[in-house]
Write a protein that holds these residues in place. Sequence first.
Motif, mmCIF file in Angstrom:
data_model
loop_
_atom_site.group_PDB
_atom_site.id
_atom_site.type_symbol
_atom_site.label_atom_id
_atom_site.label_comp_id
_atom_site.label_asym_id
_atom_site.label_seq_id
_atom_site.Cartn_x
_atom_site.Cartn_y
_atom_site.Cartn_z
ATOM 1 N N VAL A 131 1.082 -1.114 -0.107
ATOM 2 C CA VAL A 131 0.338 -0.168 -0.041
ATOM 3 C C VAL A 131 1.267 1.066 0.258
ATOM 4 O O VAL A 131 1.479 1.315 1.021
ATOM 5 C CB VAL A 131 -1.229 0.041 1.100
ATOM 6 C CG1 VAL A 131 -2.011 1.436 0.944
ATOM 7 C CG2 VAL A 131 -2.040 -1.379 1.476
ATOM 8 N N ARG A 133 1.260 5.103 0.514
ATOM 9 C CA ARG A 133 0.369 6.693 0.314
ATOM 10 C C ARG A 133 1.352 7.944 0.376
ATOM 11 O O ARG A 133 3.037 7.589 0.312
ATOM 12 C CB ARG A 133 0.089 6.597 1.910
ATOM 13 C CG ARG A 133 -0.567 5.785 2.480
ATOM 14 C CD ARG A 133 -1.054 5.195 4.034
ATOM 15 N NE ARG A 133 -1.917 4.265 3.883
ATOM 16 C CZ ARG A 133 -1.677 2.563 4.611
ATOM 17 N NH1 ARG A 133 -0.320 2.937 4.383
ATOM 18 N NH2 ARG A 133 -2.821 2.082 4.584
ATOM 19 N N SER A 139 -3.624 7.000 -1.820
ATOM 20 C CA SER A 139 -3.071 5.874 -2.010
ATOM 21 C C SER A 139 -3.767 5.241 -3.085
ATOM 22 O O SER A 139 -4.787 5.305 -3.612
ATOM 23 C CB SER A 139 -3.186 5.349 -0.197
ATOM 24 O OG SER A 139 -4.778 4.602 -0.215
ATOM 25 N N ASP A 140 -2.622 3.958 -3.376
ATOM 26 C CA ASP A 140 -3.013 2.920 -4.152
ATOM 27 C C ASP A 140 -1.828 1.698 -3.626
ATOM 28 O O ASP A 140 -1.295 2.082 -2.935
ATOM 29 C CB ASP A 140 -2.583 3.119 -5.629
ATOM 30 C CG ASP A 140 -3.471 2.762 -6.500
ATOM 31 O OD1 ASP A 140 -4.320 1.687 -6.524
ATOM 32 O OD2 ASP A 140 -4.350 3.421 -7.548
ATOM 33 N N GLY A 199 -7.609 2.183 -3.408
ATOM 34 C CA GLY A 199 -7.151 2.827 -3.710
ATOM 35 C C GLY A 199 -8.143 4.400 -3.698
ATOM 36 O O GLY A 199 -9.186 4.123 -4.192
#
Length: 216
Positions: A131, A133, A139-140, A199
């Motif tokens: 993840v 950020r 986020s993705d 995300g």
Amino acid sequence: RGTVATWAVATLGGRWLSARAQELADLFGRVAGLSPRITPTEDHYQISKNLFPPSVRERNWTLRLVGQVERELELTLADLRALPSVTRPSTLMCVSNTVGGDLVGTSEWTGVRLADLLEAAGVRPGANELVLRAADNYSDSFPLEDALREGTIVAYLQNGEPLTAAHGFPARVLVPGIYGMKNVKWVQEIELTDEDHLGYWQVRGWSDVATVKTMS
């Protein structure tokens, strides 16, 4: 003798192919209307959820590796620059790009292999997702197997120059084969987890896998 002859033929053949490939590249470079092999930074597309890019100062920025790791890492930009680096071309394309569209570009990116950072942190058994950020609260995520690819890097240079604010200064992640929305800009934290993370764009209905589709 046979081995030597085979080596000689292979060497000469390789040189011939390399020379022909360069001639072809030079020819394409002279054809009006064709895009350059490397997109100038000022012409490289950029998409953001923000009206203006976040203002990130180098002296206040760090990249943290946390979550299911043996050793949490916190790296400054100077720390990243001090690590062994790689430079390679990588093409980014927006998931909403159309055939013949201009939301695509190729740059020479310089940075640190993400696999090297993960090795330094130590990935715990069971972790299978990263993840990411960013400084703008974006986020993705993408699978661990993508993070371990040779071409996946944490980039801090684009075409030999520090990243611009629009392209993710001070650092962004480049992952070959997936759309630009997962190549997170202004990255400041990478978390290892065993859960799928949806995300910013995924909760709005865009692809979670985001594998780039072949197009002309």
